[in-house]
Enzyme design. Structure first.
Site: not given
Length: 264
Positions: A13-14, A17, A20, A154
């Site tokens: 996923t993601g 760039s 990932g 985060y």
């Protein structure tokens, strides 16, 4: 040691760039049929083309879906019902003081960084258990343990990923399925490279000088005293996704350059 993931399907996923994308390229180079994921079709197509060009002969395709939502995860699973390797990589961050973080930001980061991996693991893990082989990897961060005061929300999501990963690993007892987390440290992604280059421009430094000074000033505890490359992070992920890593389960694996000052 030669890692061979031929015959395995991997979803990252993601992966249009950054870390990932490097993971997807590494898995494809090891023989896996890799599925790139991002929110927009144009970025997914570009990422697929980039890996195909850089590693000819690899099996790569893409699915555009916003995995920060339940609907996006459902779309992805309906398009790709089974995977052997799930890399829960998608993630976002934002520096913001604790007293300035509204509820909406907490929920947004939790949806992207945590719920995406929960939903996809719930969808794919049962198939792995039935087939008695599978790999789930959560891409966390050193911020899971060293909570950054400038973006506590985060850090909390990264700590949550470690908890989810360890809990899911307990469900694999006695099987050939593993669930682990990987914790990168400061990494030279495209975004960081742009940020460092701009810092250098402002201070009359080369990008290399600016990067070195940033680590010394803001990540002084780093033992390697530099940013890691995205490929260095991907190397760990490719290994833990392989059959060679069969005895590594329920672990939080550190690729943070010695930034975390503990021996365990």
């Amino acid at each position: 040691m030669k890692i061979d993931l031929s015959g395995k399907t991997a979803l990252v996923t993601g992966s249009t760039s950054g870390i990932g994308h490097a993971i997807a390229k590494g898995l494809a180079s090891a023989g896996a049929a890799v599925v790139i994921n991002g929110r927009t079709q144009s970025k997914v197509d570009a990422a697929v083309a980039a890996i195909t060009k850089a590693a000819p002969g690899t099996k790569v395709r893409g699915i555009a879906a916003d995995v920060s939502t339940a609907a996006g995860c459902q779309t992805l699973v309906e398009t790709l019902p089974d995977v052997d390797v799930l890399i829960n990589n998608v993630g976002i961050f934002e520096p913001k003081g604790f007293f300035d973080i509204p509820d909406e930001d907490w929920v947004r980061l939790f949806d992207v960084n945590v719920m995406s991996g929960i939903r996809l693991s719930r969808a794919y893990m049962q198939g792995m258990l039935k087939r008695n082989w599978g790999r789930i990897v959560f891409i966390a961060s050193e911020s899971a343990l060293l909570i950054p005061k400038e973006m506590i929300h985060y850090g909390v999501t990264k700590t949550a990923q470690l908890s989810v990963s360890r809990g899911l690993a307990e469900l694999t007892r006695g099987t050939a399925v593993t669930v682990n987390s990987v914790m990168p440290g400061p990494t030279m992604t495209d975004g960081v490279e742009t940020f460092v280059a701009e810092l250098g421009r402002q201070n009359g430094q080369s990008p290399a000088e600016a990067a070195s000074l940033f680590i010394k000033q803001h990540r002084a505890g780093s033992i390697i005293q530099r940013f890691a490359s995205v490929e260095e992070i991907a190397n760990m992920v490719v290994y833990v996704s392989s059959k060679e890593a069969s005895a590594t389960n329920g672990a939080a694996l550190r690729v943070e350059g010695g930034l975390i000052p503990t021996i365990a």
